[in-house]
Motif scaffolding. Structure first.
Motif, short mmCIF file in Angstrom:
data_model
loop_
_atom_site.label_atom_id
_atom_site.label_comp_id
_atom_site.label_asym_id
_atom_site.label_seq_id
_atom_site.Cartn_x
_atom_site.Cartn_y
_atom_site.Cartn_z
N GLU A 417 0.81 -1.23 0.00
CA GLU A 417 0.00 0.00 0.00
C GLU A 417 0.84 1.27 0.00
O GLU A 417 0.34 2.34 -0.36
CB GLU A 417 -0.95 0.00 1.21
N HIS A 418 2.11 1.17 0.39
CA HIS A 418 2.97 2.35 0.36
C HIS A 418 3.23 2.82 -1.07
O HIS A 418 3.69 3.94 -1.27
CB HIS A 418 4.30 2.05 1.07
N ARG A 419 2.95 1.97 -2.06
CA ARG A 419 3.09 2.38 -3.46
C ARG A 419 2.01 3.38 -3.87
O ARG A 419 2.13 4.05 -4.89
CB ARG A 419 2.99 1.17 -4.39
N LEU A 420 0.93 3.46 -3.11
CA LEU A 420 -0.26 4.17 -3.55
C LEU A 420 -0.27 5.65 -3.17
O LEU A 420 -1.19 6.37 -3.57
CB LEU A 420 -1.52 3.49 -2.98
N TYR A 421 0.72 6.12 -2.43
CA TYR A 421 0.73 7.54 -2.06
C TYR A 421 0.84 8.42 -3.32
O TYR A 421 0.18 9.45 -3.42
CB TYR A 421 1.89 7.84 -1.10
N VAL A 422 1.69 8.00 -4.25
CA VAL A 422 1.83 8.76 -5.49
C VAL A 422 0.53 8.71 -6.30
O VAL A 422 0.11 9.71 -6.89
CB VAL A 422 3.00 8.21 -6.33
N MET A 423 -0.12 7.57 -6.30
CA MET A 423 -1.39 7.43 -7.02
C MET A 423 -2.46 8.34 -6.43
O MET A 423 -3.26 8.93 -7.17
CB MET A 423 -1.84 5.97 -6.96
N ALA A 424 -2.49 8.44 -5.11
CA ALA A 424 -3.48 9.29 -4.45
C ALA A 424 -3.33 10.74 -4.88
O ALA A 424 -4.33 11.45 -5.12
CB ALA A 424 -3.35 9.16 -2.93
N ALA A 425 -2.08 11.20 -5.00
CA ALA A 425 -1.84 12.58 -5.44
C ALA A 425 -2.13 12.75 -6.93
O ALA A 425 -2.72 13.74 -7.36
CB ALA A 425 -0.40 12.97 -5.14
N GLY A 426 -1.73 11.75 -7.72
CA GLY A 426 -1.90 11.86 -9.17
C GLY A 426 -3.34 11.84 -9.62
O GLY A 426 -3.67 12.36 -10.69
N GLY A 427 -4.23 11.24 -8.82
CA GLY A 427 -5.63 11.17 -9.21
C GLY A 427 -6.27 12.52 -9.42
O GLY A 427 -7.26 12.63 -10.18
N PHE A 428 -5.77 13.57 -8.79
CA PHE A 428 -6.36 14.90 -8.93
C PHE A 428 -5.96 15.58 -10.24
O PHE A 428 -6.69 16.45 -10.74
CB PHE A 428 -5.95 15.79 -7.74
N PHE A 429 -4.81 15.23 -10.79
CA PHE A 429 -4.34 15.89 -12.01
C PHE A 429 -5.17 15.51 -13.24
O PHE A 429 -5.31 16.30 -14.16
CB PHE A 429 -2.87 15.58 -12.26
N LEU A 430 -5.70 14.28 -13.25
CA LEU A 430 -6.43 13.81 -14.42
C LEU A 430 -7.70 14.63 -14.68
O LEU A 430 -7.89 15.14 -15.79
CB LEU A 430 -6.76 12.32 -14.26
N PRO A 431 -8.60 14.82 -13.71
CA PRO A 431 -9.77 15.67 -13.97
C PRO A 431 -9.40 17.13 -14.26
O PRO A 431 -10.05 17.77 -15.09
CB PRO A 431 -10.60 15.53 -12.69
N ILE A 432 -8.36 17.64 -13.58
CA ILE A 432 -7.93 19.01 -13.85
C ILE A 432 -7.56 19.16 -15.32
O ILE A 432 -7.96 20.11 -16.00
CB ILE A 432 -6.74 19.40 -12.94
N GLY A 433 -6.77 18.21 -15.82
CA GLY A 433 -6.34 18.26 -17.21
C GLY A 433 -7.49 18.14 -18.18
O GLY A 433 -7.53 18.83 -19.23
N LEU A 434 -8.46 17.28 -17.88
CA LEU A 434 -9.60 17.10 -18.78
C LEU A 434 -10.47 18.35 -18.84
O LEU A 434 -10.91 18.76 -19.93
CB LEU A 434 -10.43 15.89 -18.32
N PHE A 435 -10.74 18.96 -17.69
CA PHE A 435 -11.51 20.22 -17.68
C PHE A 435 -10.76 21.30 -18.46
O PHE A 435 -11.34 22.03 -19.27
CB PHE A 435 -11.76 20.69 -16.24
#
Length: 547
Positions: A417-435
């Motif tokens: 689960e320690h691999r997922l910290y980067v994923m948690a942060a990256g999830g916000f960039f995807l909708p920002i980029g699409l909008f």
């Protein structure tokens, strides 16, 4: 006669997950030696009603990667002693056995990763390199069907969905190396066939088979990295390898745009065939088998011949016939996808983000041609934002992912689960980029504005995609190839089918609301890594997935 006491590894021989995973695959010799099921060991079950399937092997796969530190020292020691009671088990010869891929020289291990990464980079690049040339293909073959225009691109990814279903189980039976070589060879053949196609039907069929065999390295690469690279360095290896599925499709159209303008669309496929041929030769020279189960089986076969003891068997031998092994292996990815909460959620997240990537691929040419009047090879430059963003995402994941993993390894409390910290942060960039991308295109702002928006999409996609994929490899370890197959099938199906309706979506909602719809869906996915960071270990501990 094998010498099991010398073949049994110490806890320091391999990474903790490998020690525990290997222990799980040991075959108990009697009812009294069957370990506690809570420790995830294989359980031998007699099925008196079905002689064809005398033994059923149940493996709780979601716990495969639990660190040994979560077990008591006495429990680990007693597990090794129990295994030593069977004198016919074949294992590595001590801590420094050169046959163990984990003990190969550094240049050999990382050289193998480099070759696999190069092949994995080429096959996804081929999926989109001819995208700027699609209008010329449609013109040459006399078609004006918009859905068919999108299907020419996505049929390749559809092949990614079907190939792994066969490639993954075959790799369990014959090892990774024969599958790499055969898939590379057939990929070259169908690339040449696509280059010489004389009608649209031929072209689409050959593209499909390109995808089927081009998906081989994507399915096998995660398992190869798990075979060779320890957890401490696996983040870097995964970052290099994952450049293929993520950055490759972004760079392909940039190359293809100018190549199509200079030499015609067919040269996109000739170039792919030439590069694939070079990598194929390199793989024959440099690559060796890395699957521990295949290496140990070959070792057991040599010992049976030299000692005359037919009872010697690999510690990783399932005891199944080739037919039964194939049948068990071929359903394993489906079981993982449908019965494993971790595999399904991570694969769904990956699939949706990957589908967004191909929605953009199928519409970029039309957007920048119609909205910004770009022509010729310049259209391929519209993909640069995705490429740059993806590269930055790779750098972020590599740096912070390795830093986080190293920190917890030092503390002795590392978990997947320690691999997922980067994923948690990256999830916000995807909708920002699409909008950003959608509304700037609709407003016809300067072309750099939407390209920057696609850069955020690429950044978010890489940070989520790579973290989720590395997490699956860490969780499933010995079944990493099957986990990759499950993830690849779902993401490929969605990436192949969803973009077919993208033109209609944009026609109905326009670019602003169309991309906003995608952004809202991606926002719904943002909590997934946070939930697994908090509850992932508990989910793995309660898992009842049996393979």
């Amino acid at each position: 006669m094998a010498e099991p006491l010398h073949q049994l590894p110490s806890r320091s021989q391999v990474e903790p997950s490998t020690v525990q995973d290997s222990r799980r695959t040991s075959l108990p010799t009697s009812a009294s030696s069957v370990p506690d099921p809570q420790r995830n060991s294989l359980v031998l079950e007699t099925d008196a009603t079905n002689d064809a399937e005398k033994f059923a092997f149940n493996n709780d796969v979601e716990k495969n990667a639990s660190p040994v530190s979560t077990l008591g020292e006495e429990e680990v020691r007693m597990g090794d002693i129990a295994e030593a009671t069977d004198p016919n088990i074949v294992w590595w010869d001590g801590e420094a056995d050169p046959e163990n891929p984990m003990n190969w020289p550094t240049y050999k291990r990382w050289g193998t990763v480099a070759v696999v990464s190069a092949i994995t980079f080429l096959t996804p690049l081929a999926s989109s390199s001819f995208a700027p040339g699609i209008p010329k293909i449609m013109e040459e073959f006399g078609s004006t069907d918009n859905m068919l225009e999108g299907f020419m691109l996505s049929v390749y990814v559809l092949g990614f969905a079907f190939g792994p279903l066969i490639i993954a189980p075959l790799s369990e039976m014959f090892g990774r190396l024969p599958l790499y070589h055969s898939c590379n060879c057939l990929f070259i053949i169908f690339s040449i066939a696509a280059a010489v196609s004389t009608n649209l039907t031929m072209f689409i069929i050959f593209r499909f088979f390109m995808g089927c065999f081009g998906g081989g390295p994507i399915v096998l690469g995660g398992g190869t990295i798990a075979d060779l690279i320890s957890r401490e360095q696996r983040g870097t290896a995964m970052a290099v390898w994952m450049m293929g599925p993520t950055i490759g499709p972004c760079i392909g159209p940039v190359i293809g745009g100018f190549l199509t303008e200079a030499r015609g669309w067919r040269w996109n496929f000739w170039l792919v065939a030439i590069l694939a041929g070079a990598f194929f030769i390199a793989s024959i020279i440099l690559m060796r088998e890395t699957s521990a189960s295949i290496i140990l089986e070959r070792k057991a076969k040599r010992l049976r011949a030299s000692t005359g003891n037919p009872k010697l068997r690999s510690k990783l031998d399932s005891g199944l016939s080739p037919r039964d092994l194939f049948m068990f292996s071929i359903v394993r990815p489906t079981k993982m996808l449908t019965r494993s909460t971790i595999c399904f959620c991570m694969s769904l997240y990956i699939a949706i983000t990957y589908a967004y990537l191909y929605i953009l691929f199928t519409t970029f040419t039309a957007v920048f041609t119609n909205q910004y009047n770009w022509r010729g090879g310049v259209v391929g430059l519209s993909f640069l934002g995705l490429g740059v963003g993806s590269f930055l995402g790779q750098m972020v994941f590599t740096y912070y992912g390795n830093k986080t993993a190293a920190k917890h390894h030092r503390l002795g409390d590392f978990k997947p689960e320690h691999r997922l910290y980067v994923m948690a942060a990256g999830g916000f960039f995807l909708p920002i980029g699409l909008f950003w991308y959608g509304w700037s295109v609709q407003a016809q702002t300067h072309y750099m504005v939407p390209i920057i928006g696609t850069g955020f999409v690429g950044l978010g996609l890489l940070m989520t995609f790579m973290a989720a994929t590395t997490y699956l490899v860490d969780v499933f370890t010995i079944h990493a190839a099957s986990a990759m197959a499950a993830s690849t099938v779902l993401r490929s199906l969605m990436a192949a089918l969803i973009p077919l309706s993208s033109q209609k979506m944009y026609a109905a909602l326009d670019y602003g609301w169309g991309n906003s719809l995608l952004g809202f869906v991606s926002l719904l996915l943002v909590p997934i890594p946070f939930l697994f960071i908090k509850y992932g270990e508990r989910i793995r501990a309660r898992s009842t997935v049996k393979l």
